[in-house]
Design a protein around this motif. Sequence first.
Motif, PDB file in Angstrom:
ATOM      1  N   ILE A 117      41.507  60.347  27.974  1.00 13.85           N
ATOM      2  CA  ILE A 117      41.255  60.172  29.438  1.00 13.85           C
ATOM      3  C   ILE A 117      42.609  60.453  30.203  1.00 13.85           C
ATOM      4  CG2 ILE A 117      41.008  58.347  31.200  1.00 13.85           C
ATOM      5  CD1 ILE A 117      39.270  56.705  28.901  1.00 13.85           C
ATOM      6  N   ALA A 118      43.618  60.257  29.671  1.00 11.25           N
ATOM      7  CA  ALA A 118      45.025  60.565  30.305  1.00 11.25           C
ATOM      8  C   ALA A 118      45.207  62.058  30.469  1.00 11.25           C
ATOM      9  CB  ALA A 118      46.321  59.894  29.760  1.00 11.25           C
ATOM     10  N   SER A 119      44.678  62.851  29.312  1.00 12.45           N
ATOM     11  CA  SER A 119      44.978  64.406  29.350  1.00 12.45           C
ATOM     12  C   SER A 119      43.770  64.933  29.901  1.00 12.45           C
ATOM     13  CB  SER A 119      44.890  64.733  27.774  1.00 12.45           C
ATOM     14  OG  SER A 119      45.960  64.044  27.041  1.00 12.45           O
ATOM     15  N   LYS A 120      42.678  64.193  30.384  1.00 14.21           N
ATOM     16  CA  LYS A 120      41.688  64.955  31.097  1.00 14.21           C
ATOM     17  C   LYS A 120      41.027  65.968  30.273  1.00 14.21           C
ATOM     18  CE  LYS A 120      43.097  63.236  35.860  1.00 14.21           C
ATOM     19  NZ  LYS A 120      43.382  63.517  37.242  1.00 14.21           N
ATOM     20  N   VAL A 121      40.851  65.837  29.013  1.00 12.98           N
ATOM     21  CA  VAL A 121      40.218  67.016  28.238  1.00 12.98           C
ATOM     22  C   VAL A 121      38.873  66.249  27.845  1.00 12.98           C
ATOM     23  CG1 VAL A 121      40.486  68.203  26.163  1.00 12.98           C
ATOM     24  CG2 VAL A 121      42.538  67.804  27.535  1.00 12.98           C
ATOM     25  N   PRO A 122      37.568  67.108  28.204  1.00  6.74           N
ATOM     26  CA  PRO A 122      36.593  66.270  27.702  1.00  6.74           C
ATOM     27  C   PRO A 122      36.286  66.307  26.156  1.00  6.74           C
ATOM     28  CG  PRO A 122      36.256  68.337  29.341  1.00  6.74           C
ATOM     29  CD  PRO A 122      37.735  68.274  28.810  1.00  6.74           C
ATOM     30  N   LEU A 123      35.879  65.144  25.772  1.00  6.16           N
ATOM     31  CA  LEU A 123      35.524  64.792  24.364  1.00  6.16           C
ATOM     32  C   LEU A 123      34.021  64.476  24.056  1.00  6.16           C
ATOM     33  CD1 LEU A 123      36.194  63.852  21.703  1.00  6.16           C
ATOM     34  CD2 LEU A 123      36.570  61.684  22.420  1.00  6.16           C
ATOM     35  N   VAL A 124      33.514  65.392  23.280  1.00  6.95           N
ATOM     36  CA  VAL A 124      32.194  65.337  22.855  1.00  6.95           C
ATOM     37  C   VAL A 124      32.136  64.898  21.413  1.00  6.95           C
ATOM     38  CG1 VAL A 124      29.839  66.688  22.414  1.00  6.95           C
ATOM     39  CG2 VAL A 124      31.446  67.166  24.435  1.00  6.95           C
ATOM     40  N   ILE A 125      31.833  63.531  21.315  1.00 10.83           N
ATOM     41  CA  ILE A 125      31.741  62.958  19.885  1.00 10.83           C
ATOM     42  C   ILE A 125      30.395  63.175  19.554  1.00 10.83           C
ATOM     43  CG2 ILE A 125      31.653  60.756  18.664  1.00 10.83           C
ATOM     44  CD1 ILE A 125      33.474  59.475  21.285  1.00 10.83           C
ATOM     45  N   THR A 126      30.445  63.627  18.102  1.00  5.80           N
ATOM     46  CA  THR A 126      29.239  64.211  17.641  1.00  5.80           C
ATOM     47  C   THR A 126      28.891  63.208  16.362  1.00  5.80           C
ATOM     48  OG1 THR A 126      30.567  65.807  16.147  1.00  5.80           O
ATOM     49  CG2 THR A 126      29.714  66.891  18.104  1.00  5.80           C
ATOM     50  N   ASN A 127      29.687  62.371  16.091  1.00  6.22           N
ATOM     51  CA  ASN A 127      29.071  61.328  15.202  1.00  6.22           C
ATOM     52  C   ASN A 127      29.729  59.892  15.492  1.00  6.22           C
ATOM     53  OD1 ASN A 127      27.772  60.623  12.340  1.00  6.22           O
ATOM     54  ND2 ASN A 127      29.860  59.596  12.371  1.00  6.22           N
ATOM     55  N   ALA A 128      30.993  59.788  15.827  1.00  6.49           N
ATOM     56  CA  ALA A 128      31.492  58.119  16.042  1.00  6.49           C
ATOM     57  C   ALA A 128      30.606  57.383  16.701  1.00  6.49           C
ATOM     58  CB  ALA A 128      32.943  58.078  16.079  1.00  6.49           C
ATOM     59  N   GLY A 129      29.945  56.322  16.463  1.00  9.76           N
ATOM     60  CA  GLY A 129      29.259  55.515  17.265  1.00  9.76           C
ATOM     61  C   GLY A 129      29.784  54.491  18.198  1.00  9.76           C
ATOM     62  N   ALA A 130      31.263  54.302  18.074  1.00 10.23           N
ATOM     63  CA  ALA A 130      32.150  53.401  18.847  1.00 10.23           C
ATOM     64  C   ALA A 130      31.289  53.049  20.212  1.00 10.23           C
ATOM     65  CB  ALA A 130      33.364  54.004  19.133  1.00 10.23           C
ATOM     66  N   THR A 131      30.491  51.901  20.170  1.00  9.89           N
ATOM     67  CA  THR A 131      29.695  51.396  21.260  1.00  9.89           C
ATOM     68  C   THR A 131      30.305  51.341  22.636  1.00  9.89           C
ATOM     69  OG1 THR A 131      28.412  50.268  19.650  1.00  9.89           O
ATOM     70  CG2 THR A 131      28.011  49.798  21.958  1.00  9.89           C
ATOM     71  N   LYS A 132      31.575  50.710  22.693  1.00 13.18           N
ATOM     72  CA  LYS A 132      32.126  50.586  23.823  1.00 13.18           C
ATOM     73  C   LYS A 132      32.524  51.887  24.777  1.00 13.18           C
ATOM     74  CE  LYS A 132      34.183  46.281  22.413  1.00 13.18           C
ATOM     75  NZ  LYS A 132      35.529  45.434  22.021  1.00 13.18           N
ATOM     76  N   LEU A 133      32.515  53.053  23.836  1.00 13.07           N
ATOM     77  CA  LEU A 133      33.043  54.136  24.520  1.00 13.07           C
ATOM     78  C   LEU A 133      31.800  54.840  25.379  1.00 13.07           C
ATOM     79  CD1 LEU A 133      35.125  56.037  21.706  1.00 13.07           C
ATOM     80  CD2 LEU A 133      36.009  54.570  23.452  1.00 13.07           C
ATOM     81  N   THR A 134      30.842  54.397  25.287  1.00 16.64           N
ATOM     82  CA  THR A 134      29.721  54.840  26.352  1.00 16.64           C
ATOM     83  C   THR A 134      29.106  53.606  27.163  1.00 16.64           C
ATOM     84  OG1 THR A 134      28.057  54.743  24.510  1.00 16.64           O
ATOM     85  CG2 THR A 134      29.254  56.944  25.258  1.00 16.64           C
ATOM     86  N   GLN A 135      29.966  52.364  27.063  1.00 15.64           N
ATOM     87  CA  GLN A 135      29.609  51.256  27.678  1.00 15.64           C
ATOM     88  C   GLN A 135      30.822  50.792  28.553  1.00 15.64           C
ATOM     89  OE1 GLN A 135      27.109  48.473  25.420  1.00 15.64           O
ATOM     90  NE2 GLN A 135      25.915  49.856  24.550  1.00 15.64           N
ATOM     91  N   GLU A 136      31.375  49.653  28.293  1.00  9.94           N
ATOM     92  CA  GLU A 136      32.182  49.068  29.131  1.00  9.94           C
ATOM     93  C   GLU A 136      33.554  49.967  29.186  1.00  9.94           C
ATOM     94  OE1 GLU A 136      32.165  46.033  25.541  1.00  9.94           O
ATOM     95  OE2 GLU A 136      30.869  47.741  26.325  1.00  9.94           O
TER      96      GLU A 136
END
Length: 396
Positions: A117-136
């Motif tokens: 986020i600080a680097s402002k480089v888009p990250l496309v996660i292709t497996n890790a399901g870390a729930t919070k990263l697309t929620q809170e």
Amino acid sequence: MRKFLLIMIMSMFLFSLAFGNRGIAEAAEPIKIGYLAPYVGVFAKFGSDLRDGFKLYLEEIGNKVAGRQIIFIDEDTEGKPEVGLVKTKKLVEKDHVQILAGIISSGVAYAVRDYVIASKVPLVITNAGATKLTQEQRSPFIFRTSFANCQQDLAGGWYAYAKMGARKVIMMGSDYAAGHEKAAGFKKTFKFMGGEVVEETYPPLGTNDFAPYLAKVANYVGKVDRTWAFFAGSDAIRFVNQYQEYGLKEKLKLFCEEGVTDEANLPSQKEAALGVESYARYCIGHDSSENKRFVREYRKKYNYDPGSLSEGGYVGAKFIVKALEAVKGKIENQEAFLKALRSVKFEAPRGPVRFDEHQNVIFNTFIQRVEKKDGKYNNIVVDMIPDVDQYWMPKK
């Protein structure tokens, strides 16, 4: 006056020639994608499957998009959060990648979040399901093309109760972020429907001997209806094999998350996995023209069957490329690229895919079972639950 005008015209011509050529050169510069995956340890096979699927799609398009070459740079996270962060910084600061992708472990995904986020480089996660990263803990720079750790588990908990008739279960999962988050998803809908979770056990990641944990399971034979399980990589292979060796397979049937009997594990599990049912975002037995083409091309390229990680890498690459096509390869216009990425949808090997409003993928969830045909073990489709998103909930 004429001489002055002539000089001005020549100057403008030379200026446009110089800077016009520079603009063309800049437009033709490669697009760099930094890829993060583990190639050693528990998740090593999953890491190589994820990479192979991603590279297969890039090769299908000639490693080019909108006239620009795509350079793929991968780094080994070893499945460790601290290593993953170091490798992410290397890709951004030394290799100057414009897009980050990959990641198997939820622990690694959480570790790199703030830096991304600080680097402002888009990250496309292709497996890790870390729930919070697309929620809170979501961010405009984080997308996920695989699943949230609760997602297909929500559908699985409902299915166990409503379709399998399970009323009581015990649960076993690896003791790290994904194990607990996936268990939470299954429990949420299973208990919502009226089911009871009698016991939960979380062996450490990398457990070699499951005997102490299986001794606990044996105490519940005849008292509960199913054992729910989530393990991945070499842990999954050992768990399934030892579950059979301990004489539990037929006494207390398993119902698993897809990683337990992924195609990557079946050559090592064989008879121990035969008949085991699971819920999954991807099933090799899915009967669609796109999946048949994908399986054929994957086998041709790598000489082994694709599993959920293979398809996950492939789909992730296609999401990125579709967005790049929409902006004519102009990754430098990051705002336009991110907007285009949010709008991507297509028919994947698993079926139709698209993003929800928090940039997590929506997909159909398969109920699958391991069967043996012509001496080979594969998952076949038993049932399917459509349009499962990360907030999916059933009706009673």
